[in-house]
Structure formats: structure tokens, C-alpha cells
Write an enzyme that holds these catalytic residues in place. Structure first.
Site, PDB file in Angstrom:
ATOM      1  N   ASP A 158       0.827  -1.211   0.000  1.00 20.51           N
ATOM      2  CA  ASP A 158       0.000   0.000   0.000  1.00 20.51           C
ATOM      3  C   ASP A 158       0.864   1.265   0.000  1.00 20.51           C
ATOM      4  O   ASP A 158       1.965   1.259   0.548  1.00 20.51           O
ATOM      5  CB  ASP A 158      -0.909  -0.029   1.244  1.00 20.51           C
ATOM      6  CG  ASP A 158      -2.064   0.949   1.126  1.00 20.51           C
ATOM      7  OD1 ASP A 158      -2.298   1.493   0.028  1.00 20.51           O
ATOM      8  OD2 ASP A 158      -2.735   1.175   2.145  1.00 20.51           O
TER       9      ASP A 158
ATOM     10  N   ASN B 145     -10.816  -2.877  -5.936  1.00 17.04           N
ATOM     11  CA  ASN B 145     -10.046  -1.890  -6.706  1.00 17.04           C
ATOM     12  C   ASN B 145     -10.699  -1.493  -8.037  1.00 17.04           C
ATOM     13  O   ASN B 145     -10.308  -0.489  -8.647  1.00 17.04           O
ATOM     14  CB  ASN B 145      -8.611  -2.385  -6.965  1.00 17.04           C
ATOM     15  CG  ASN B 145      -7.711  -2.331  -5.747  1.00 17.04           C
ATOM     16  OD1 ASN B 145      -6.758  -3.088  -5.619  1.00 17.04           O
ATOM     17  ND2 ASN B 145      -7.998  -1.423  -4.811  1.00 17.04           N
TER      18      ASN B 145
HETATM   19  C1  FPP Z   1      -2.094   0.174  -3.214  1.00 18.40           C
HETATM   20  O1  FPP Z   1      -1.590   1.499  -3.217  1.00 18.40           O
HETATM   21  C2  FPP Z   1      -1.584  -0.543  -4.345  1.00 18.40           C
HETATM   22  C3  FPP Z   1      -2.339  -1.158  -5.304  1.00 18.40           C
HETATM   23  C4  FPP Z   1      -3.798  -1.173  -5.308  1.00 18.40           C
HETATM   24  C5  FPP Z   1      -1.727  -1.836  -6.446  1.00 18.40           C
HETATM   25  C6  FPP Z   1      -0.563  -2.700  -6.101  1.00 18.40           C
HETATM   26  C7  FPP Z   1       0.258  -2.834  -7.289  1.00 18.40           C
HETATM   27  C8  FPP Z   1       1.599  -2.771  -7.349  1.00 18.40           C
HETATM   28  C9  FPP Z   1       2.503  -2.696  -6.203  1.00 18.40           C
HETATM   29  C10 FPP Z   1       2.304  -2.744  -8.622  1.00 18.40           C
HETATM   30  C11 FPP Z   1       2.177  -3.825  -9.552  1.00 18.40           C
HETATM   31  C12 FPP Z   1       2.106  -5.226  -9.087  1.00 18.40           C
HETATM   32  C13 FPP Z   1       2.463  -6.256  -9.870  1.00 18.40           C
HETATM   33  C14 FPP Z   1       2.245  -7.651  -9.433  1.00 18.40           C
HETATM   34  C15 FPP Z   1       3.105  -6.040 -11.162  1.00 18.40           C
HETATM   35  P1  FPP Z   1      -2.614   2.698  -3.354  1.00 18.40           P
HETATM   36  O2  FPP Z   1      -2.766   2.989  -4.794  1.00 18.40           O
HETATM   37  O3  FPP Z   1      -3.887   2.353  -2.643  1.00 18.40           O
HETATM   38  O4  FPP Z   1      -1.857   3.826  -2.610  1.00 18.40           O
HETATM   39  P2  FPP Z   1      -2.504   5.010  -1.753  1.00 18.40           P
HETATM   40  O5  FPP Z   1      -3.197   4.343  -0.579  1.00 18.40           O
HETATM   41  O6  FPP Z   1      -1.323   5.810  -1.345  1.00 18.40           O
HETATM   42  O7  FPP Z   1      -3.442   5.750  -2.647  1.00 18.40           O
END
Ligand code: FPP
Length: 241
Positions: free
Chosen positions: A19, A67
Site C-alpha cells: 500500500d 479496486n
Molecule cells: C495500493 O496502493 C496498491 C495497489 C492497489 C496496487 C498494487 C500494485 C503494485 C505494487 C504494482 C504492480 C504489481 C504487480 C504484481 C506487477 P494505493 O494505490 O492504494 O496507494 P494510496 O493508498 O497511497 O493511494
């Protein structure tokens, strides 16, 4: 070159809620997808750290059933990132003897992504080093509901007796049926919640919530957390003798 996995008193299975990509990008005045791309780059470093830390199973939460509520631009960008990541990383992970599996419901994923996932699983299926499991369109409640549906179908078909449904039979229907339960669940970015991740499987897991935003999470910090796990007293509801 693939390393052997060192056995020790660290966690055998670590699950990670990655996250903080969006906040990391915002701090730099960049779009959210910039953060996701930076986040994707951290994965290999963690996988490579696993053998020395005794971590045989690493499960990462890449995209949740919730998501899809994000903007169309972000969802499309993430799907494109997954496709590119798989196409680029498959051979390198095989060289590192990493077996890759995906968990989650594939129905909403596009056919190109599904065939890349299938190919990655097939190309790495003989690898017997680290087991990397990627949760994609995964939700713990959705997984239990899908498992229950299949279990009910087996009961209706006379393949399973209702009296034999218990804590051993139900997990055989979960996406994770070949994996041990996680010993340690790590969530980055300072949020202390589990967000529908591995609900059944994490019943006895230890949790670590760290402030680091995912794109800044290093192998060094991962190592510190796994070593701290080795010092914990896990009793599984029992009293120490
Ligand atoms: C949460 O951060 C992250 C995600 C929903 C996506 C996770 C994906 C990756 C780490 C990259 C790609 C993965 C692979 C397997 C290639 P957020 O967007 O909720 O962050 P925030 O809470 O700061 O908005």
C-alpha cells in the site's frame, strides 16, 4: 543464479499488502500510475531476498475485488502494468527458480492478461525455489463465497457428505489450497487494516504494519521484519508449558 532456501525460525510464508503507491506519487507531484510502476520494481528485490531469510512462500496483493471502484484510467493503467510486468518478468523469475501462481477470480480479467498469467504459471511450474503468489482480482470474502459454491456443488452431486465439511475440507476449495497459511502479514503505508486479504488463511498470522510507502519498502526492512518475527512467542491459543 538461484539460491537455496535457508531454513531457520523466520516466517516460512509472508503475505504483503503493498500500500501507498498513490501517496508516494503524489508526494512527487506525479500521477498515481507512476507510483504503481515504482511499486512494481520493488517486487523482484523482495523475491530475491527470500531465500536468505528462509521465506519459501511470498504472497503479494496486487489488485483487490474492490479496486475496480478506482477511476477507469487507473484500472486500465494497472491492467496494462500487470500485462507488461508478466511479459517482462517471466523468464527472469524462472531463472531464479521462482514458481509463480495467481489467486483471485479471473472472470473480470481480459483474455490477454489471463493467457499471460497461464503462461507464467506453466513456464515456472517446475521451479522449486521461492513460491511467489500474486493476488489479482482477489478478495477474501469473494474467495470464501466461490469456495462455498464449489463445495455446495460437490455436496449436490453426492461427491461430498455435509457431515464431513470441517476446517480441513473447506480450505481445499480455497484458491490457496496448495499453500501453507501465512505466518506473517505485512502492510505498508501506515494503515492498520487487512482489507479483505487472506481472511481464512491469516487466522493465526502475526501482523506488521509499517509506515513506509510501498515504493520505498526495501529488502533491508523486509529482513528486519522477518527477523523480528523469529523472536515472537506464537502459542496458537495454547498456554506455554
Ligand atoms: C495500493 O496502493 C496498491 C495497489 C492497489 C496496487 C498494487 C500494485 C503494485 C505494487 C504494482 C504492480 C504489481 C504487480 C504484481 C506487477 P494505493 O494505490 O492504494 O496507494 P494510496 O493508498 O497511497 O493511494
Amino acid at each position: 543464479m538461484a539460491k537455496p532456501i535457508r531454513e531457520g525460525n523466520g516466517p516460512r510464508h509472508v503475505a504483503v499488502i503493498m500500500d501507498g503507491n498513490g501517496r508516494w506519487a503524489r508526494q512527487r507531484g506525479r500521477p498515481r500510475l507512476f507510483g504503481h510502476h515504482a511499486g512494481a520494481k520493488r517486487i523482484r528485490e523482495l523475491v530475491e531476498a527470500c531465500p536468505d531469510l528462509g521465506v519459501r512462500y511470498l504472497t503479494i496483493f496486487a489488485f483487490s475485488t474492490e479496486n475496480w471502484k478506482r477511476t477507469q484510467t487507473e484500472v486500465a493503467g494497472l491492467m496494462s502494468l500487470f500485462r507488461r510486468y508478466i511479459a517482462k518478468e517471466t523468464r527472469a523469475l524462472r531463472e531464479e527458480n521462482v514458481r509463480v501462481r495467481f489467486i483471485g477470480d479471473r472472470v473480470r480479467l481480459d483474455s490477454k492478461l489471463i493467457s499471460l498469467m497461464d503462461e507464467m504459471e506453466t513456464i515456472t511450474e517446475h521451479c522449486d525455489g521461492v513460491n511467489l503468489t500474486v493476488a489479482l482480482n482477489y478478495g477474501g470474502r469473494d474467495e470464501v463465497a466461490r469456495a462455498t459454491r464449489r463445495l455446495a456443488q460437490d455436496v449436490a452431486a453426492g461427491k461430498l457428505c455435509p457431515d464431513s465439511v470441517n476446517e480441513e475440507t473447506l480450505p481445499k476449495y480455497l484458491d490457496t489450497y496448495v499453500l501453507p497459511d501465512p505466518d506473517l502479514v505485512i502492510r505498508t503505508s501506515g494503515e492498520a487494516r487487512i482489507s479483505n486479504f487472506l481472511l481464512w488463511q491469516s487466522a493465526y498470522a502475526e501482523y506488521e504494519f509499517v509506515d513506509t510507502l510501498w515504493p520505498d519498502f526495501s529488502a533491508e526492512e523486509f529482513g528486519r521484519l522477518t527477523k523480528a518475527f523469529g523472536l515472537r512467542d506464537r502459542r496458537y491459543g495454547a498456554v506455554r508449558a
